[in-house]
Write a protein that holds these residues in place. Structure first.
Motif, PDB file in Angstrom:
ATOM      1  N   VAL A  74      32.865  39.609  44.690  1.00 16.08           N
ATOM      2  CA  VAL A  74      33.221  40.004  46.056  1.00 16.08           C
ATOM      3  C   VAL A  74      32.869  38.875  47.023  1.00 16.08           C
ATOM      4  N   LEU A  75      31.730  38.232  46.796  1.00 13.43           N
ATOM      5  CA  LEU A  75      31.311  37.086  47.605  1.00 13.43           C
ATOM      6  C   LEU A  75      31.860  35.811  46.974  1.00 13.43           C
ATOM      7  N   GLN A  76      32.589  35.028  47.774  1.00 14.40           N
ATOM      8  CA  GLN A  76      33.222  33.822  47.248  1.00 14.40           C
ATOM      9  C   GLN A  76      32.854  32.618  48.116  1.00 14.40           C
ATOM     10  N   THR A 104      39.516  35.886  56.690  1.00 18.52           N
ATOM     11  CA  THR A 104      38.377  36.376  55.927  1.00 18.52           C
ATOM     12  C   THR A 104      37.223  36.800  56.827  1.00 18.52           C
ATOM     13  N   THR A 120      30.048  35.309  55.797  1.00 15.79           N
ATOM     14  CA  THR A 120      28.635  35.667  55.777  1.00 15.79           C
ATOM     15  C   THR A 120      27.847  34.450  55.285  1.00 15.79           C
ATOM     16  N   LEU A 140      33.875  37.188  52.157  1.00 15.03           N
ATOM     17  CA  LEU A 140      34.258  38.389  51.422  1.00 15.03           C
ATOM     18  C   LEU A 140      35.694  38.220  50.928  1.00 15.03           C
ATOM     19  N   ARG A 141      35.949  38.643  49.721  1.00 16.64           N
ATOM     20  CA  ARG A 141      37.244  38.390  49.097  1.00 16.64           C
ATOM     21  C   ARG A 141      38.375  39.121  49.813  1.00 16.64           C
ATOM     22  N   ARG A 152      37.329  46.695  45.997  1.00 20.48           N
ATOM     23  CA  ARG A 152      37.335  46.705  47.455  1.00 20.48           C
ATOM     24  C   ARG A 152      37.694  45.312  47.963  1.00 20.48           C
ATOM     25  N   PHE A 186      38.631  42.875  51.656  1.00 17.12           N
ATOM     26  CA  PHE A 186      38.211  42.800  53.059  1.00 17.12           C
ATOM     27  C   PHE A 186      39.090  41.794  53.796  1.00 17.12           C
ATOM     28  N   GLU A 188      38.637  47.123  55.442  1.00 17.53           N
ATOM     29  CA  GLU A 188      38.268  47.164  54.030  1.00 17.53           C
ATOM     30  C   GLU A 188      39.089  48.257  53.364  1.00 17.53           C
TER      31      GLU A 188
END
Length: 329
Positions: free
Chosen positions: A36-38, A48, A51, A62-63, A86, A88, A100
């Motif tokens: 999910v975190l890229q 996007t 974060t 977030l993907r 999920r 985003f 989301e």
């Protein structure tokens, strides 16, 4: 407690997701999880959410899709994979968009987009029978028949039927933009022929696609991850499917040529940066393609819109337990 019909919507949501998984599992797909975190803000169409990872002092994102990681797994020898995940997207909100949302993406080696079309028809019939006990369902005043075969028409033919514009007659991007201006359709100076065809489709065609319809042969300008049609390199082996005037999903024969993919990514990044939006080329994905990805058919669709269809709800907020809402103050 006081609205049993709301509880029924979410009971059906559970049944729908369960039925989708059951169908795909029976087809031999395996369910996987991807990050999910890229670390990259890739050059796709959606903005996007950003974060920061304190442990590595690293900005992360977030993907917006699960596609590029799932295709890495195809390269790695998993021939049928899917993810219910999920996503985003930091963009507009309306009756069919929430920042989301839940998507399903499937990838199958050694098939093309035509095989994926048949799978979509079979999937929607399977879910309809499991959840509604019929392939004919009511939705917002219309009777929707999900039984195969669904109508199939190219984007260019659909636009020509609706407003008379002929994609084949546009020799330059200027010709395409002139066609929009002649029909009072908003046009950006940077738009290419493919962007203009899509704009005419959005304006004159989409809302009228009530019964399930596959729109095929999307221009390469708006299809950065789809394989070109051998007989017409301006177009791709891509389709989207529409029900009751709403886009329900997107699929194509996956581009597996690393040189072509790099050029498209670089062009996409150039356009995004010209618009003042940061974007990057996913070098790791290009490297995966260089190792070799077999011919692959990919599909992505939103669970939330599927739930809207099968529960006769007009707004995505009504099928999310906790939709994103504006604060009272």
């Amino acid at each position: 407690i006081v609205n049993p019909e709301v509880r029924e919507t979410f009971r059906k949501r559970t049944l729908i997701i369960r039925a989708v998984r059951k169908f795909l599992d029976a087809q031999g797909f395996i369910e996987v999880d991807t990050p999910v975190l890229q670390t990259l803000e890739i050059g796709a169409a959606a903005r996007t959410f950003k974060t920061h990872l304190n442990a590595l002092d690293l900005d992360m994102f977030l993907r917006i899709e699960t596609e590029l990681y799932l295709k890495r797994l195809i390269v790695g020898g998993f021939d049928k994979v899917y993810e219910v995940g999920r996503l985003f997207r930091n963009e507009g909100m309306d009756s069919t968009h929430n920042p989301e949302f839940t998507s399903v993406e499937t990838y199958q080696a050694y098939v093309d987009y035509k095989a994926v079309m048949e799978m979509v028809e079979q999937l929607f019939v399977f879910v309809a029978l499991k959840v509604c006990s019929s392939t004919r369902i009511p939705y917002q005043g219309n009777e929707i028949e999900l039984k195969a075969p669904w109508k199939r028409i190219t984007m260019a033919d659909a636009v020509e039927e609706a407003c008379g514009a002929r994609y084949a007659d546009w020799k330059t991007d200027e010709d395409a933009r002139a066609a929009l201006e002649a029909r009072d359709v908003h046009c950006e100076k940077s738009w290419k022929r493919g962007d203009c065809l899509a704009a005419l489709f959005d304006e004159f065609v989409e809302a009228n696609l009530i019964q399930p319809t596959f729109i095929t042969d999307y221009p390469v300008d708006i299809s950065p991850l789809a394989k070109r049609k051998p007989e017409n390199p301006d177009l791709t082996e891509r389709f989207e499917f529409f029900i009751n005037g709403n886009e329900m999903g997107n699929a194509f024969s996956e581009l597996n040529d690393p040189l072509d993919q790099r050029k498209r990514f670089e062009e996409q990044v150039r356009v995004r940066k010209a618009e003042g939006i940061h974007a990057e080329v996913d070098e790791d994905f290009i490297n995966a393609l260089e190792l070799g990805m077999p011919p692959t058919g990919g599909l992505g669709f939103g669970i939330d819109r599927m739930v809207m269809l099968f529960t006769d709800n007009a707004s995505i907020r009504d099928v999310l337990l906790f939709p994103t809402m504006k604060p009272l103050k």
